[in-house]
Design a protein around this motif. Structure first.
Motif, short mmCIF file in Angstrom:
data_model
loop_
_atom_site.label_atom_id
_atom_site.label_comp_id
_atom_site.label_asym_id
_atom_site.label_seq_id
_atom_site.Cartn_x
_atom_site.Cartn_y
_atom_site.Cartn_z
N ALA A 215 1.70 -7.11 -1.47
CA ALA A 215 1.95 -5.67 -1.54
C ALA A 215 3.44 -5.40 -1.80
CB ALA A 215 1.51 -4.98 -0.25
N ALA A 216 4.30 -6.19 -1.18
CA ALA A 216 5.75 -6.03 -1.40
C ALA A 216 6.11 -6.31 -2.85
CB ALA A 216 6.52 -6.96 -0.47
N PHE A 217 5.47 -7.32 -3.44
CA PHE A 217 5.73 -7.64 -4.85
C PHE A 217 5.30 -6.48 -5.75
CE2 PHE A 217 4.41 -9.31 -8.96
CZ PHE A 217 5.56 -9.99 -9.37
N VAL A 218 4.11 -5.95 -5.51
CA VAL A 218 3.64 -4.80 -6.31
C VAL A 218 4.59 -3.62 -6.13
CG1 VAL A 218 1.78 -3.13 -6.64
CG2 VAL A 218 1.23 -5.54 -6.23
N ARG A 219 4.96 -3.34 -4.89
CA ARG A 219 5.88 -2.23 -4.59
C ARG A 219 7.17 -2.34 -5.40
NH1 ARG A 219 8.14 -3.41 0.88
NH2 ARG A 219 9.36 -4.82 -0.45
N ASP A 220 7.80 -3.52 -5.36
CA ASP A 220 9.10 -3.67 -6.01
C ASP A 220 8.97 -3.72 -7.53
OD1 ASP A 220 10.15 -3.65 -3.50
OD2 ASP A 220 10.48 -5.81 -3.37
N GLY A 225 9.86 0.05 -12.39
CA GLY A 225 9.32 0.48 -13.67
C GLY A 225 8.54 -0.57 -14.42
N TRP A 226 8.25 -1.69 -13.75
CA TRP A 226 7.49 -2.78 -14.38
C TRP A 226 6.01 -2.59 -14.04
CZ3 TRP A 226 6.80 -8.54 -13.02
CH2 TRP A 226 6.54 -9.28 -14.19
N ASN A 227 5.23 -2.16 -15.00
CA ASN A 227 3.85 -1.74 -14.74
C ASN A 227 2.80 -2.67 -15.34
OD1 ASN A 227 4.63 0.65 -13.30
ND2 ASN A 227 5.21 1.53 -15.28
N VAL A 228 3.14 -3.96 -15.47
CA VAL A 228 2.19 -4.93 -16.02
C VAL A 228 1.01 -5.12 -15.07
CG1 VAL A 228 4.00 -6.15 -17.26
CG2 VAL A 228 3.38 -6.89 -14.95
N PRO A 229 -0.14 -5.59 -15.57
CA PRO A 229 -1.26 -5.90 -14.68
C PRO A 229 -0.87 -6.97 -13.66
CG PRO A 229 -1.96 -5.92 -16.97
CD PRO A 229 -0.47 -5.84 -16.98
N ILE A 230 -1.24 -6.77 -12.40
CA ILE A 230 -1.00 -7.75 -11.35
C ILE A 230 -2.34 -8.09 -10.72
CG2 ILE A 230 0.15 -8.25 -9.16
CD1 ILE A 230 2.34 -6.28 -9.98
N ALA A 231 -2.70 -9.36 -10.77
CA ALA A 231 -3.99 -9.83 -10.26
C ALA A 231 -3.80 -10.68 -9.02
CB ALA A 231 -4.72 -10.63 -11.34
N ASN A 232 -4.71 -10.54 -8.08
CA ASN A 232 -4.71 -11.35 -6.86
C ASN A 232 -6.07 -12.00 -6.67
OD1 ASN A 232 -2.12 -10.70 -5.00
ND2 ASN A 232 -2.66 -8.88 -6.18
N VAL A 233 -6.10 -13.04 -5.85
CA VAL A 233 -7.37 -13.69 -5.52
C VAL A 233 -7.87 -13.17 -4.18
CG1 VAL A 233 -6.96 -15.77 -6.88
CG2 VAL A 233 -6.14 -15.67 -4.51
N SER A 234 -9.06 -13.60 -3.81
CA SER A 234 -9.77 -13.04 -2.65
C SER A 234 -9.00 -13.16 -1.34
CB SER A 234 -11.14 -13.73 -2.51
OG SER A 234 -10.97 -15.13 -2.41
N PHE A 235 -8.20 -14.21 -1.19
CA PHE A 235 -7.52 -14.45 0.08
C PHE A 235 -6.55 -13.33 0.46
CE2 PHE A 235 -4.47 -16.49 2.96
CZ PHE A 235 -5.32 -17.16 3.83
N VAL A 236 -6.12 -12.54 -0.52
CA VAL A 236 -5.12 -11.51 -0.25
C VAL A 236 -5.66 -10.43 0.69
CG1 VAL A 236 -5.66 -9.91 -2.12
CG2 VAL A 236 -3.31 -10.18 -1.41
#
Length: 365
Positions: A215-220, A225-236
């Motif tokens: 979540a911190a990575f997505v926040r920052d 202004g970096w709006n690329v797709p961010i994917a996570n796996v189930s463990f998150v």
């Protein structure tokens, strides 16, 4: 009658505690239902729980106690690659005791390959299967330059290996890989990781972590202004992560947008699965949690195995019962593949994406 005793060591305190607590909550909800209806031929299912704080050393100590002192029938609902990986040699050491670990909450390779695969029954799909699904989705969307964020331990390394293997099928490789320390909190900045991946020209990112740092990575990323797709796996635990991001969102900066997640259980909104319907009917406190649903699934599977054992089963009896589940459908429309030579139950992966602050299923290609 004496209970059937199951041993659990997982994270109950610390940064990742919600994972262990929620997984076990789902399992216990199903076991409570079984116990209310007489248990297994009159014997209740009981759990001995020990907290390993998502750290390897306590996990090893807990496991040794569960085997030597508590004499549990089998081990269950462990959480995490760094903990389980350290426990595997202990299982081999106790090989003559017929001790197995069932339904660990990790998709890593070590317990799926010799010499440890015979000591573990994996219900969930592997991280290789999750990463293959994510890479395939991103490739179909036109993305070729994939960056990687991973926890700096065996979990993150297993993810990096899986992503590179999936990319190799398309003649690609990770453009840049960055890490963060295990048990890092939401308050810790991830701007340096964002900057490194952005400078490398990543068009999308696949992350292998826990809800707070991811979540911190997505926040920052979004605030820069970096709006690329961010994917996570189930463990998150996507539900917790999305809840945190919703709370951190500000006018003009929607932190929940353009996220993808791989899942090893269906969406909780998909009532086409009997497992989901039963879970939602009997587990009201965590109906929005896929992790709790996975715990419920784990309990459904081991309960069916216990029903197939003889009264007062030995550990060897339980292993044979688990291996007999080949062809059993736990309510997902797909059948388990367990056998005497295969301890990998399911291979199914579901993808979800965010829309209007919620997770929604990605349509099949």
């Amino acid at each position: 009658m004496s209970p059937i005793v199951i041993g659990v060591s997982n994270v109950q305190s610390g940064r990742a505690s919600r994972l262990g607590q929620t997984l076990l909550l789902g399992s216990k909800a199903y076991f409570d239902l079984v116990n209310q209806h007489g248990g297994i031929r009159g014997r209740k299912i009981a759990i001995i729980l020990k907290d390993d704080k998502y750290e390897p050393d306590p996990a090893v100590q807990n496991t040794n106690e569960l085997i030597e002192q508590d004499k549990v029938l089998f081990l269950f609902d462990y959480v995490g690659t760094p903990t389980l990986t350290r426990v595997l040699p202990l299982l081999k050491y106790y090989e003559k005791e017929d001790m197995v670990n069932v339904a660990p909450f990790t998709g890593a390779d070590p317990q799926r390959t010799p010499p440890y695969d015979r000591f573990v029954f994996n219900i969930r799909a592997s991280y290789r299967e999750e990463t293959r699904a994510l890479v395939g989705y991103l490739y179909r969307q036109g993305y070729r330059r994939i960056g990687f964020l991973g926890q700096a331990d065996a979990y993150g390394k297993s993810g990096e290996i899986g992503v590179n293997a999936a990319l190799l099928e398309y003649g690609l490789k990770i453009v840049s890989s960055v890490t963060y320390p295990r048990n890092q909190g939401l308050e810790t900045p991830m701007t340096s990781q964002v900057d490194l991946l952005r400078a490398a020209g990543a068009e999308a990112v696949i992350a292998f972590g826990v809800y707070d740092p991811c979540a911190a990575f997505v926040r920052d990323a979004r605030r820069s202004g970096w709006n690329v797709p961010i994917a996570n796996v189930s463990f998150v635990d996507p539900v917790i992560m999305l809840r945190e991001l919703s709370q951190l969102s500000q006018p003009g900066v929607d932190l929940t947008a353009n996220l993808i997640n791989s899942q090893v259980v269906p969406s909780l909104d998909d009532r086409g699965y009997p497992l989901v319907v039963d879970f939602r009917a009997h587990n009201p406190l965590e109906r929005d949690s896929g992790v709790a649903l996975e715990g419920w699934l784990n309990a459904v599977v081991v309960t069916e195995a216990l029903r197939r054992t003889r009264p007062n089963p030995s550990r060897e009896d339980f292993i044979r019962a688990m291996e007999s589940l080949h062809g059993f459908d736990p309510g997902l429309g797909v059948k388990l593949e367990f056998s005497s030579t295969n301890h990998q139950g399911l291979h199914k992966v579901w993808l979800t994406q965010t829309a209007h602050g919620r997770w929604q299923p990605v349509p099949a290609p």
